[in-house]
Write a protein that holds these residues in place. Structure first.
Motif, PDB file in Angstrom:
ATOM      1  N   SER A  81      43.200  14.323  54.888  1.00 19.22           N
ATOM      2  CA  SER A  81      42.493  13.826  53.710  1.00 19.22           C
ATOM      3  C   SER A  81      41.058  14.334  53.688  1.00 19.22           C
ATOM      4  CB  SER A  81      42.490  12.292  53.695  1.00 19.22           C
ATOM      5  OG  SER A  81      41.676  11.786  54.738  1.00 19.22           O
ATOM      6  N   LYS A  82      40.473  14.370  52.512  1.00 18.83           N
ATOM      7  CA  LYS A  82      39.077  14.783  52.379  1.00 18.83           C
ATOM      8  C   LYS A  82      38.162  13.841  53.147  1.00 18.83           C
ATOM      9  CE  LYS A  82      39.565  17.280  48.015  1.00 18.83           C
ATOM     10  NZ  LYS A  82      39.132  17.407  46.606  1.00 18.83           N
ATOM     11  N   LYS A  83      38.516  12.563  53.186  1.00 16.82           N
ATOM     12  CA  LYS A  83      37.725  11.584  53.928  1.00 16.82           C
ATOM     13  C   LYS A  83      37.640  11.943  55.401  1.00 16.82           C
ATOM     14  CE  LYS A  83      39.788   7.661  54.466  1.00 16.82           C
ATOM     15  NZ  LYS A  83      40.212   7.872  55.878  1.00 16.82           N
ATOM     16  N   ALA A  84      38.737  12.506  55.938  1.00 22.34           N
ATOM     17  CA  ALA A  84      38.793  12.870  57.351  1.00 22.34           C
ATOM     18  C   ALA A  84      38.373  14.317  57.582  1.00 22.34           C
ATOM     19  CB  ALA A  84      40.199  12.632  57.883  1.00 22.34           C
ATOM     20  N   GLY A  85      37.846  14.969  56.529  1.00 25.70           N
ATOM     21  CA  GLY A  85      37.410  16.357  56.662  1.00 25.70           C
ATOM     22  C   GLY A  85      38.458  17.376  56.281  1.00 25.70           C
ATOM     23  N   GLY A  86      39.586  16.915  55.721  1.00 25.78           N
ATOM     24  CA  GLY A  86      40.657  17.823  55.323  1.00 25.78           C
ATOM     25  C   GLY A  86      40.554  18.250  53.871  1.00 25.78           C
ATOM     26  N   PRO A  87      41.547  18.983  53.355  1.00 22.31           N
ATOM     27  CA  PRO A  87      41.480  19.542  52.004  1.00 22.31           C
ATOM     28  C   PRO A  87      42.095  18.694  50.897  1.00 22.31           C
ATOM     29  CG  PRO A  87      43.294  20.556  53.190  1.00 22.31           C
ATOM     30  CD  PRO A  87      42.652  19.575  54.145  1.00 22.31           C
TER      31      PRO A  87
END
Length: 569
Positions: A81-87
């Protein structure tokens, strides 16, 4: 050329490694997770009560309501997830990119050939909790997967052809399950892995009565402890839940909160007020019209804007006699509606002119309007003179009158349809509006008794299904009744193509083809908003981690109860 064998091997290598139990989240501002407290949520479907508790009913909303206690073979990998630094934003209603899928009830899986099959290892240490009067606490095994598949596959409500790619499912031992395939199928993991119709449920619940909410029981993070139709679903923590989460380098047992309540609130002003006054901790679906006032009256709220995952349109039935059988009429009605004005004046810019049937989130599958051929682009340009000319050519120089059904549950549609009717009246086409409650509205489509025009949202779902379910012959979610054997053949070819790049090209071409044939009045797609109070932690507006299934997201949220008290709530 990429062979089936190389594609399967690549898929096996990619997927077999995705066995983590969840996302590796970061502690928010160094704060450690907290246990306890509760969440009051106005979900994406805040106006709709639970429609069914039985997976064999093949109800589209079932994962949303049962996904808190029924788990699936796979789920979204929230570490991406974007929250976890993902896309990824984890907003699409039923699309998970290949690299964002993890095992849920399955620990690992691998494609094998001769015969073509997928071998899966069932997660150990998973249990069904005790349910008085229904079942004793027991271990979850591969037999539960076989039972579920066979029950769904034999259901009289099963979607047409849904599991036809599967030859059989067997359990060689209690922690191994094998899916034997008739042929390669591009959505194998979606359709009975993390899709709408893949909730793993025990035989004991079926024997007790799976339609009764009091009997339901699953392996998930929560248990359904109360249901009041039209009011609320209440879920409490499952003390036997197997899930763990690494946060800030430390492992935590899930879920964090003791209770989650879905509130069903049909009146828009009421659920917006409930958020503003803190009666709701989260509200996932807010129309743009309410955003400015909420930001002024509750400035502490946190926000996320997301492009609606459902296409808005007026379907024109081509399966019954009438003017809509003529493509000139269908194209004329598209020219007659000023779609750009709807974006700028009705939505105040909070909409995209073109975002359906493919969604812009579907990288590689979506082709923007300016890349479409001229015949598609002109369907989105206001040209009432051309509309009148085409209607005259089709034998309707003075227009015609037709009936259109709309769901009263959708505030946006109740406002938008009269506007569309006003545009059409300018070219002589009069709409007789028939608002309906959701149950009757959906029943009209499923029984094919709806009016010649049918105004609705239909979920994008995922890149293939958005085409198959909406325009495949005999599909329930095909409101126009579109039927074209050549198009059906292309759908089948897409499913059998193992190379994703080739599938993307095929689907771009098919999307262009169906838009050009105009079975719908294609309308703009609005942006919606999610908002939550700052005491809701480890959350950033994610909506689904599978097909309309938010449970893995909610299981990872914790509540800063001290902050909530200090803020006066």
């Amino acid at each position: 050329m990429r062979t089936l064998k190389s594609a399967l091997l690549a898929g096996a290598m990619t997927l077999a490694g995705m066995t983590a139990t969840g996302s590796a989240a970061r502690a928010e501002n160094g704060q450690k997770p907290q246990y306890g407290g509760s969440l009051e949520i106005g979900t994406v479907y805040v106006t709709l009560t639970a429609l069914s508790w039985d997976p064999a009913d093949f109800n589209w909303k079932l994962n949303h309501d049962t996904g808190m206690f029924y788990e699936q073979l796979f789920a979204g990998d929230l570490s991406k997830s974007k929250k976890a630094g993902g896309p990824y934003n984890f907003v699409p209603d039923a699309w998970l990119p290949t690299d964002a899928i993890r095992g849920e009830l399955i620990e690992k899986w691998e494609w094998k050939q001769d015969p073509l099959r997928v071998e899966m290892k069932v997660r150990k240490g998973v249990t069904f909790p005790e349910k008085p009067g229904v079942m004793k606490k027991r271990e979850f095994t591969s037999d539960d997967i076989v039972f579920t598949f066979n029950r769904l596959n034999k259901s009289p409500k099963r979607l047409l052809g849904y599991f036809d790619h599967v030859e059989k499912v067997e359990a060689p031992d209690s922690h191994t399950v094998v899916f034997y395939m008739k042929h390669y199928f591009a959505e194998w993991d979606y359709q009975f892995g993390w899709g709408y119709y893949s909730a793993i449920h025990p035989k004991e619940v079926v024997d007790a009565g799976a339609t009764n909410w009091k009997n339901v029981n699953g392996t998930g993070p929560f248990m359904l402890t109360d249901f009041i139709s039209g009011n609320s679903n209440t879920y409490t923590k499952n003390p036997d839940y197997w899930g763990r989460e690494m946060i800030g380098g430390q492992e935590y047992k899930l879920p964090f909160v003791d209770k989650v309540t879905y509130r069903t609130i049909k009146d828009e002003a009421t659920y917006v007020t409930a958020l503003r006054t803190g009666k709701l901790d989260m509200l996932e679906n807010i129309r743009w019209q309410n955003v400015e006032s909420l930001k002024k009256s509750a400035p502490q709220l946190k926000w996320n804007r997301w492009l609606n995952q459902s296409g808005t349109f007026m379907a024109m039935r081509v399966d019954v006699d009438g003017p809509f059988k003529d493509i000139r009429v269908r194209r004329a009605l598209n020219y007659a509606v000023n779609k750009q004005e709807i974006v700028t004046a009705y939505y105040n810019g909070n909409a995209e002119l073109f975002a359906y049937p493919q969604h812009p989130d579907y990288a590689g599958y979506f082709e923007p309007l300016d890349k479409q051929p001229a015949s598609v682009q002109e369907l989105f340009k206001y040209d009432p003179a051309k509309a009148k000319k085409l209607l005259a050519e089709a034998g309707y120089p003075k227009g015609f009158t037709t009936k259109v059904q709309v769901c009263s549950c959708n505030a946006d549609h109740m406002d938008l349809l009269p506007l569309v009717a006003g545009y059409l009246e300018q070219v002589g086409v009069k709409l007789e509006l028939q608002p309906m409650e959701y149950g009757a509205f959906l029943s009209a489509m499923s029984s094919r008794t709806m009016t010649p025009a049918y105004f609705m949202n239909n979920g994008h779902t995922n890149p293939i299904t958005t085409i198959r379910k909406s325009f495949g012959t005999g599909q329930m979610w095909n409101p126009s009744g579109w039927s074209d054997p050549a198009f059906d053949k292309k759908i089948d070819e897409v499913y059998r193509e193992p190379d994703e790049a080739k599938r993307q090209k095929m689907l771009r071409e098919m999307t262009t083809e169906i838009i050009d044939k105009a079975p719908y009045i294609w309308l703009p797609i609005p942006y919606n908003y999610a908002a939550w109070w700052p005491w809701v932690k480890n959350y950033d507006g994610e909506l689904r981690a599978g097909a309309v299934r938010p449970a893995p997201i909610y299981a990872r949220i914790w509540v800063d109860q001290e902050m909530k008290k200090k803020m006066g709530f």
